[in-house]
Design a protein around this motif. Structure first.
Motif, short mmCIF file in Angstrom:
data_model
loop_
_atom_site.label_atom_id
_atom_site.label_comp_id
_atom_site.label_asym_id
_atom_site.label_seq_id
_atom_site.Cartn_x
_atom_site.Cartn_y
_atom_site.Cartn_z
N ALA B 301 0.84 -1.21 0.00
CA ALA B 301 0.00 0.00 0.00
C ALA B 301 0.87 1.26 0.00
N PRO B 302 0.35 2.36 -0.56
CA PRO B 302 1.15 3.59 -0.60
C PRO B 302 1.65 4.00 0.78
N GLY B 303 2.84 4.58 0.79
CA GLY B 303 3.43 5.02 2.05
C GLY B 303 4.94 4.93 1.97
N LYS B 304 5.57 5.32 3.06
CA LYS B 304 7.03 5.24 3.13
C LYS B 304 7.43 4.08 4.02
N TYR B 305 8.34 3.27 3.52
CA TYR B 305 8.83 2.10 4.25
C TYR B 305 10.33 2.25 4.45
N PRO B 306 10.79 2.34 5.67
CA PRO B 306 12.23 2.57 5.89
C PRO B 306 13.09 1.37 5.49
N LEU B 307 14.19 1.66 4.86
CA LEU B 307 15.21 0.66 4.52
C LEU B 307 16.42 0.98 5.37
N PHE B 308 16.98 -0.03 6.03
CA PHE B 308 18.09 0.25 6.93
C PHE B 308 18.91 -1.01 7.16
N ASN B 309 20.06 -0.80 7.78
CA ASN B 309 20.93 -1.91 8.14
C ASN B 309 20.59 -2.33 9.56
N ARG B 310 20.21 -3.62 9.70
CA ARG B 310 19.85 -4.11 11.02
C ARG B 310 21.07 -4.18 11.95
N ASN B 311 22.27 -4.12 11.39
CA ASN B 311 23.45 -3.85 12.23
C ASN B 311 23.36 -2.35 12.52
N CYS B 312 22.55 -2.00 13.52
CA CYS B 312 22.10 -0.61 13.70
C CYS B 312 23.25 0.37 13.92
N HIS B 313 24.39 -0.15 14.35
CA HIS B 313 25.52 0.75 14.58
C HIS B 313 26.07 1.30 13.27
N LYS B 314 25.54 0.83 12.14
CA LYS B 314 25.96 1.34 10.84
C LYS B 314 24.98 2.37 10.29
N ASN B 315 23.99 2.73 11.10
CA ASN B 315 23.02 3.74 10.67
C ASN B 315 23.38 5.09 11.27
N ILE B 316 24.66 5.44 11.15
CA ILE B 316 25.16 6.69 11.72
C ILE B 316 26.13 7.33 10.73
#
Lengths: 399, 344
Positions: B301-316
């Motif tokens: 469905a329309p909307g925004k879906y976040p894409l990210f690295n589940r190794n969260c320490h790389k989301n910086i």
């Protein structure tokens, strides 16, 4: 079915890195009084063999061997065989994953020599490693590989020269074993000097194949200047041959190993054939993540796409003097685009090319791991050499 | 079958991270068709990622690599190569490993030839002192279309050929790399770097870190980082994601709320010996350095879906969140025009 009596002496020693660094190790020695080698002496047995491995401890602490993938392992410390099991201290804390040989002179008077026994009931590639203080002892070098040949193995019959038995799709012409690991020299130094062993600060500086770092990985077996690192990692085949490459992940980290020249077909994991009833589950990859404590059996082949002097390549090879050949002072290149042909190499460059064979790199794609303490080239890297048909002799046998 | 003639320059340049820092880099630049007298003007204009190399099964690709030198490091006369990562039965001459054939010094050209026989997602990179040249940015995306590919006929707009269940409406690269700012700085100021100290400060998708990953402008803002990483689709469309890891770490990418069908790894479809389709679903794509994975999803469905690295320490970005390997899938209600090309 035979009984195979194997003796391993847990000992210390030194290995040599290509940049001149000597690393103190603990490892398994092949004879009494010998220095430890890296990795352990290879053990190659047949399916159904009764394998008896006697461990003689010459280290300053208790040590042991675990055999992941083997069933019904027993131990005999002189009082008769009993099933192996984890060992606990008086408070119920795990002190060893398996029965251990105590250190010489231990105050408890425990045996320092014990014998593990098992029947090698299924073919495959297996790791063997210390089960005592493994965060220290495995990293120090107490690891190796066990290869079990299928019961119908017959190197003289092509359909029975296989990793997992006739009709398993695992036929091979030559085979190679690559046991990969890492070395943090600070931890090794701490053990040598009796200082605290701080695994929390684990920081490898060398990455090894069969206990050697590149370019030593490409030197032959039993090279005299590497007395305690007897195993080459050079992979050699003739065009169109099938090569069985057995990876063993003996380090703490996982390593993405990438062979140039072709994909590999992964046929078994941890000694288990990738087969589910009638379904062959093998798969091809150009990078296989060789994970810690795990094994990967693969078939590699190289057939080319038909170029030779009578079917020339569609581009012109420039004069190599106008290009860069052998930046490191050496090259594996023949100077020719064609298999089996040698041409001139620029003056001042040493060519290690023998017969116009092709060389393809096999290396970790975590590229800092193909350095020696940060300097390229080095580390977890070797070459796969494809020779012209009929030129290679009997390279690529495991015994 | 067609002849694909391309010419890439190897040179240096700078890339920008979201907080404004500039980092010296090496890389490739597309100089196909440029007159000789204009090629000199491309020195210092390397881009991250390198230009997309695209071919069809059976094409004959003639790729000329020209070493333009490094205006930012005039002392550095490194050679370069191109290694097509994953090309079966390659010969060393075109494999780009300097220790096993040849490399291209400053001011020289060399023609690589490829006749790809297998469709899929690959990567290319320089193999000269690869620990340095890959980290410095000499990497690029590479895709091979199946022989029957036809973007105008849905059943033939596929990743792996008609009848393989790999039809797609839009396609995006999710190309993963890291940036160790100290390494880039040391190289910029002519100092040695101990690569066993490698420690990234930034984690990138398609050469950018969040929030630049979702910024669809290019040109003036990102002169050397032409590829955003925003996935856009109309609800109900089939989207092909081409994951490539050309970093030095293992990564775990997920799109919250969108499960993915893995249809290939290392350009190999998961098919059984009797042709069974063994593709499978995953929420997180775990991918090691030097691997590629193709995955499909049907846009929800329309909307925004976040894409990210589940190794969260790389989301910086240099220690500060949010940043790094983060992007988004932006799903529209049928208002998006057709995609003109990969990633667009």
């Amino acid at each position: 079915m035979a009984t195979r009596n194997i003796n391993l002496w847990a000992a210390d020693g030194y290995i040599s890195m290509p940049d001149g660094f000597s690393v103190y190790i603990w490892g398994f020695a092949p004879s009494a009084g010998a220095r430890a080698q890296l990795p352990a002496p290879r053990i190659v047995v047949n399916q159904g063999d009764d394998v008896k491995i006697t461990l003689v401890n010459g280290l300053p602490e208790a040590t042991s061997i675990v055999f992941p993938g083997q069933d019904n392992v027993t131990v005999d410390d002189g009082t008769g065989p009993r099933p192996v099991g984890p060992r606990f201290d008086g408070s119920g804390n795990l002190i060893s994953l398996t029965d251990f040989a105590d250190y010489p002179g231990n105050p408890d008077g425990n045996p320092t020599v014990i014998t593990y026994s098992f029947t090698a009931f299924r073919p495959g590639t297996y790791i063997l490693e210390s089960g005592t203080n493994p965060h220290k002892q495995v990293h120090m070098g107490l690891y190796g590989a066990l290869v079990v040949r299928p019961a119908d193995y017959d190197p003289g019959v092509p359909s029975r020269k296989t990793a997992y038995g006739e009709n398993t799709g695992t036929e091979f012409d030559r085979e190679y074993l690559l046991v990969v690991s890492e070395i943090d020299p600070e931890l090794h130094r701490a053990v040598r000097l009796g200082q605290p062993y701080r695994i929390r600060g684990y920081k490898p500086r060398y990455w090894t194949m069969n206990g050697r770092a590149a370019p030593d990985t490409m030197f032959p077996d039993s090279a005299g200047y590497l007395p305690n690192q007897p195993y080459s990692s050079m992979i050699m085949l003739e065009k169109d041959e099938k090569v069985l490459i057995r990876y063993v992940g003996a380090g703490i980290e996982n390593h993405p190993l990438h062979p140039h020249g072709n994909h590999t077909r992964v046929v078994a994991l941890d000694g288990h054939l990738l087969q589910n009833g009638p379904y062959n589950l093998s798969y091809k990859r150009f990078t296989v993540l060789a994970e810690a404590g795990q094994t990967y059996d693969q078939i590699y082949t190289w057939s080319g796409i038909g170029y030779d002097q009578t079917h020339p390549i569609p581009t012109t090879v420039p004069n190599p003097r106008n290009l860069a050949v052998g930046d490191a002072g050496w090259t594996m290149w023949s100077g020719s685009p064609y298999l089996g042909e040698k041409k001139d190499i620029p003056v001042g460059v040493t060519s290690f090319n023998e017969l116009g064979e092709y060389h393809f790199m096999l290396h970790s794609h975590e590229e800092p791991q193909i350095t020696n303490w940060g300097e390229f080239p080095g580390g977890m890297m070797t070459m796969i050499a494809v020779y012209p048909e009929g030129t290679l002799g009997n390279a690529g046998t495991l015994e | 079958m067609a002849a694909v003639e391309k010419r890439f320059g190897a040179t240096d340049g700078h890339i920008r991270m979201p907080e404004g820092s500039l980092h010296y880099m090496f890389g490739f630049v597309d100089i196909t068709g440029l007159p000789e007298e204009e090629i000199f003007g491309c020195r210092g204009k390397a881009q991250l990622l390198g230009p997309l190399l695209e071919a069809k099964v059976g094409d004959e690709v003639y790729l000329t690599l020209t070493n333009l030198g490094m205006p930012g490091r005039p002392d550095l006369d490194d050679s370069h190569t191109i290694h097509w990562h994953g090309f079966p039965n390659q010969i060393p001459l075109w494999d780009g490993v300097p220790e096993a054939s040849l490399a291209i010094p400053v001011g020289r050209d060399f023609v690589y030839y490829y006749k790809p026989l297998h469709p899929g997602t690959y990567m290319y990179h320089c193999h000269f002192e690869p620990v340095e040249h890959i980290q410095m940015g000499m990497v690029g995306p590479l895709l091979v279309r199946p022989a029957d590919f036809d973007p105008d006929i849905p059943a033939f707009k596929t990743a792996y050929g008609n009848g393989t269940g790999t039809e797609f409406d839009r396609e995006y690269f999710v190309f993963l790399t890291e940036l160790d700012a100290k390494a880039h700085h040391q190289i910029a100021i002519v100092q040695e770097y101990d690569w066993s100290e490698f420690q990234p400060d930034y984690w990138m998708i398609n050469g950018r870190a969040y929030p630049d990953t979702i910024n669809e402008t290019n040109g003036s803002v990102f002169p050397n980082q032409p590829y955003h990483a925003r996935i856009r689709a109309n609800s109900g469309e089939r989207i092909l994601l081409r994951f490539v890891n050309l970093g030095y770490q293992q990564h775990a990418i997920q799109i919250l709320g969108i499960p993915l069908s893995v249809i290939a790894q290392d350009a190999q479809r998961p098919i059984g010996i009797h042709g069974e389709n063994l593709s499978y679903r995953k929420n997180v794509i775990y991918i090691a350095a030097g691997q590629t994975i193709d995955a499909l999803f049907t846009a929800p469905a329309p909307g925004k879906y976040p894409l990210f690295n589940r190794n969260c320490h790389k989301n910086i970005n240099a220690g500060t969140a949010p940043g790094g390997m983060v992007s988004e899938a932006d799903i529209f209600a049928g208002t998006l025009p057709p995609q003109p090309g990969p990633g667009q």
